[in-house]
Design a protein around this motif. Structure first.
Motif, PDB file in Angstrom:
ATOM      1  N   ASP A  33       0.746  -1.172  -0.060  1.00 10.77           N
ATOM      2  CA  ASP A  33      -0.055   0.090  -0.146  1.00 10.77           C
ATOM      3  C   ASP A  33       0.904   1.190  -0.020  1.00 10.77           C
ATOM      4  O   ASP A  33       0.663   2.065  -0.654  1.00 10.77           O
ATOM      5  CB  ASP A  33      -1.131   0.065   1.209  1.00 10.77           C
ATOM      6  CG  ASP A  33      -2.135  -0.921   1.324  1.00 10.77           C
ATOM      7  OD1 ASP A  33      -2.350  -1.555   0.335  1.00 10.77           O
ATOM      8  OD2 ASP A  33      -2.893  -1.388   2.133  1.00 10.77           O
ATOM      9  N   GLN A  34       1.874   1.283   0.776  1.00  5.47           N
ATOM     10  CA  GLN A  34       2.709   2.318   0.966  1.00  5.47           C
ATOM     11  C   GLN A  34       3.367   2.645  -0.435  1.00  5.47           C
ATOM     12  O   GLN A  34       3.759   3.751  -0.732  1.00  5.47           O
ATOM     13  CB  GLN A  34       3.706   2.130   2.066  1.00  5.47           C
ATOM     14  CG  GLN A  34       3.154   2.679   3.467  1.00  5.47           C
ATOM     15  CD  GLN A  34       2.421   3.875   3.536  1.00  5.47           C
ATOM     16  OE1 GLN A  34       3.112   4.658   3.399  1.00  5.47           O
ATOM     17  NE2 GLN A  34       1.340   3.826   4.086  1.00  5.47           N
ATOM     18  N   ALA A  35       4.129   1.761  -0.968  1.00  2.09           N
ATOM     19  CA  ALA A  35       4.817   1.591  -2.218  1.00  2.09           C
ATOM     20  C   ALA A  35       3.787   2.227  -3.288  1.00  2.09           C
ATOM     21  O   ALA A  35       4.336   2.981  -4.130  1.00  2.09           O
ATOM     22  CB  ALA A  35       5.321   0.193  -2.398  1.00  2.09           C
ATOM     23  N   LEU A  79      -0.505  -9.935  -3.348  1.00  2.94           N
ATOM     24  CA  LEU A  79      -0.339  -8.753  -3.606  1.00  2.94           C
ATOM     25  C   LEU A  79       0.065  -7.991  -4.817  1.00  2.94           C
ATOM     26  O   LEU A  79      -0.219  -6.948  -5.245  1.00  2.94           O
ATOM     27  CB  LEU A  79       0.492  -8.484  -2.258  1.00  2.94           C
ATOM     28  CG  LEU A  79      -0.025  -8.698  -0.906  1.00  2.94           C
ATOM     29  CD1 LEU A  79       1.059  -8.921   0.006  1.00  2.94           C
ATOM     30  CD2 LEU A  79      -0.836  -7.783  -0.536  1.00  2.94           C
ATOM     31  N   ARG A  80       0.812  -8.636  -5.543  1.00  7.77           N
ATOM     32  CA  ARG A  80       1.152  -8.050  -6.998  1.00  7.77           C
ATOM     33  C   ARG A  80       0.080  -8.022  -7.671  1.00  7.77           C
ATOM     34  O   ARG A  80       0.033  -7.039  -8.672  1.00  7.77           O
ATOM     35  CB  ARG A  80       2.379  -9.290  -7.556  1.00  7.77           C
ATOM     36  CG  ARG A  80       3.791  -9.072  -7.004  1.00  7.77           C
ATOM     37  CD  ARG A  80       4.600  -9.798  -7.697  1.00  7.77           C
ATOM     38  NE  ARG A  80       5.987  -9.453  -7.832  1.00  7.77           N
ATOM     39  CZ  ARG A  80       7.077 -10.250  -7.724  1.00  7.77           C
ATOM     40  NH1 ARG A  80       6.767 -11.594  -7.677  1.00  7.77           N
ATOM     41  NH2 ARG A  80       7.998  -9.844  -7.517  1.00  7.77           N
ATOM     42  N   GLU A  81      -0.867  -8.858  -7.603  1.00  5.29           N
ATOM     43  CA  GLU A  81      -2.169  -8.929  -8.426  1.00  5.29           C
ATOM     44  C   GLU A  81      -3.021  -7.831  -7.861  1.00  5.29           C
ATOM     45  O   GLU A  81      -3.536  -6.957  -8.898  1.00  5.29           O
ATOM     46  CB  GLU A  81      -3.051 -10.400  -8.485  1.00  5.29           C
ATOM     47  CG  GLU A  81      -2.329 -11.489  -8.924  1.00  5.29           C
ATOM     48  CD  GLU A  81      -3.385 -12.487  -9.084  1.00  5.29           C
ATOM     49  OE1 GLU A  81      -4.370 -12.346  -8.590  1.00  5.29           O
ATOM     50  OE2 GLU A  81      -2.774 -13.788  -9.018  1.00  5.29           O
ATOM     51  N   GLU A  82      -2.879  -7.267  -6.710  1.00  4.33           N
ATOM     52  CA  GLU A  82      -3.750  -6.308  -6.209  1.00  4.33           C
ATOM     53  C   GLU A  82      -2.962  -4.731  -6.578  1.00  4.33           C
ATOM     54  O   GLU A  82      -3.613  -3.949  -6.716  1.00  4.33           O
ATOM     55  CB  GLU A  82      -3.733  -6.216  -4.805  1.00  4.33           C
ATOM     56  CG  GLU A  82      -4.742  -7.445  -4.177  1.00  4.33           C
ATOM     57  CD  GLU A  82      -4.763  -7.377  -2.579  1.00  4.33           C
ATOM     58  OE1 GLU A  82      -4.766  -6.472  -1.997  1.00  4.33           O
ATOM     59  OE2 GLU A  82      -4.965  -8.502  -1.966  1.00  4.33           O
ATOM     60  N   HIS A  83      -1.861  -4.979  -6.664  1.00  2.00           N
ATOM     61  CA  HIS A  83      -1.043  -3.739  -6.932  1.00  2.00           C
ATOM     62  C   HIS A  83      -0.296  -3.770  -8.161  1.00  2.00           C
ATOM     63  O   HIS A  83       1.306  -3.886  -8.043  1.00  2.00           O
ATOM     64  CB  HIS A  83       0.008  -3.363  -5.691  1.00  2.00           C
ATOM     65  CG  HIS A  83      -0.739  -3.172  -4.677  1.00  2.00           C
ATOM     66  ND1 HIS A  83      -1.437  -1.764  -4.214  1.00  2.00           N
ATOM     67  CD2 HIS A  83      -0.955  -4.059  -3.285  1.00  2.00           C
ATOM     68  CE1 HIS A  83      -2.113  -1.863  -3.286  1.00  2.00           C
ATOM     69  NE2 HIS A  83      -1.950  -3.232  -2.645  1.00  2.00           N
ATOM     70  N   PRO A  84      -0.428  -3.940  -9.116  1.00  3.94           N
ATOM     71  CA  PRO A  84       0.124  -4.046 -10.627  1.00  3.94           C
ATOM     72  C   PRO A  84       1.294  -3.063 -10.690  1.00  3.94           C
ATOM     73  O   PRO A  84       2.149  -3.109 -11.717  1.00  3.94           O
ATOM     74  CB  PRO A  84      -0.723  -4.368 -11.776  1.00  3.94           C
ATOM     75  CG  PRO A  84      -1.897  -3.672 -11.261  1.00  3.94           C
ATOM     76  CD  PRO A  84      -2.014  -3.729  -9.682  1.00  3.94           C
ATOM     77  N   GLU A  87       6.571  -1.796  -8.643  1.00  2.79           N
ATOM     78  CA  GLU A  87       7.702  -2.769  -8.992  1.00  2.79           C
ATOM     79  C   GLU A  87       8.284  -3.434  -7.658  1.00  2.79           C
ATOM     80  O   GLU A  87       8.565  -2.614  -6.748  1.00  2.79           O
ATOM     81  CB  GLU A  87       8.840  -1.937  -9.778  1.00  2.79           C
ATOM     82  CG  GLU A  87       9.927  -2.791 -10.157  1.00  2.79           C
ATOM     83  CD  GLU A  87      10.820  -1.738 -10.965  1.00  2.79           C
ATOM     84  OE1 GLU A  87      12.193  -2.212 -10.956  1.00  2.79           O
ATOM     85  OE2 GLU A  87      10.543  -0.446 -11.434  1.00  2.79           O
ATOM     86  N   VAL A  88       8.304  -4.695  -7.742  1.00  6.38           N
ATOM     87  CA  VAL A  88       9.133  -5.385  -6.600  1.00  6.38           C
ATOM     88  C   VAL A  88      10.485  -5.967  -7.168  1.00  6.38           C
ATOM     89  O   VAL A  88      10.483  -6.728  -8.038  1.00  6.38           O
ATOM     90  CB  VAL A  88       7.947  -6.670  -6.282  1.00  6.38           C
ATOM     91  CG1 VAL A  88       8.561  -7.467  -5.102  1.00  6.38           C
ATOM     92  CG2 VAL A  88       6.740  -5.935  -5.793  1.00  6.38           C
ATOM     93  N   VAL A  89      11.163  -5.942  -6.186  1.00  6.66           N
ATOM     94  CA  VAL A  89      12.664  -6.471  -6.160  1.00  6.66           C
ATOM     95  C   VAL A  89      12.755  -7.518  -4.968  1.00  6.66           C
ATOM     96  O   VAL A  89      12.448  -7.166  -3.968  1.00  6.66           O
ATOM     97  CB  VAL A  89      13.418  -5.561  -6.067  1.00  6.66           C
ATOM     98  CG1 VAL A  89      15.102  -6.139  -6.086  1.00  6.66           C
ATOM     99  CG2 VAL A  89      13.545  -4.567  -7.069  1.00  6.66           C
TER     100      VAL A  89
END
Length: 146
Positions: A33-35, A79-84, A87-89
């Protein structure tokens, strides 16, 4: 309740510690959410310590590392699906979680951890990692409860 000052250092990076516990999953949700709100990159850290000697690179150690990477992928997938837009590392270091998170917090605007992890005493408000991060985080810290 989580209270965090939205100070940014200009890194546009949120770091979150993940261990698969209920508290960790709450921390992951908050970090995503913060990202998203801050248009920041999310660095998910799942640190683990191989029980054997570090000098030995073995098939067992490689298999354990692969299992930890797969676990992190599973925790992050919904969570990736909820927040497309986020960008996740992923980081899956074979080192002490406190050290890994302290290092990762060096270039972060926010470090997010669960208030407790998998072990310890249930009556404590903070687990060992979140307690240590109060001392060693190099950026603002959010400690999240489910």
């Amino acid at each position: 309740m989580v209270v965090v000052n939205h100070v940014t250092t200009g890194h546009r990076r949120i770091v979150v510690g993940a261990d698969g516990s209920e508290h960790s999953l709450a921390a992951l949700t908050y970090a995503f959410d913060q990202a998203s709100l801050r248009d920041a990159e999310l660095h998910a850290v799942h640190a683990w310590v191989h029980p054997g000697p570090h000098a030995l690179v073995s098939a067992a150690q490689d298999a354990a590392a692969k299992e930890h990477r797969q676990a992190l992928d599973e925790w992050l997938a919904p969570l990736r699906e909820e927040h497309p837009d986020v960008e996740v590392v992923e980081h899956v270091p074979d080192e002490d979680p406190v050290l890994a998170l302290a290092r990762a917090s060096d270039r972060a605007d926010l470090l997010v951890v669960g208030s407790r992890g998998r072990g310890g005493f249930r009556g404590l408000a903070l687990g060992s990692v979140s307690h240590h991060m109060l001392q060693f985080s190099q950026c603002p810290l959010a400690v999240v409860r489910p």
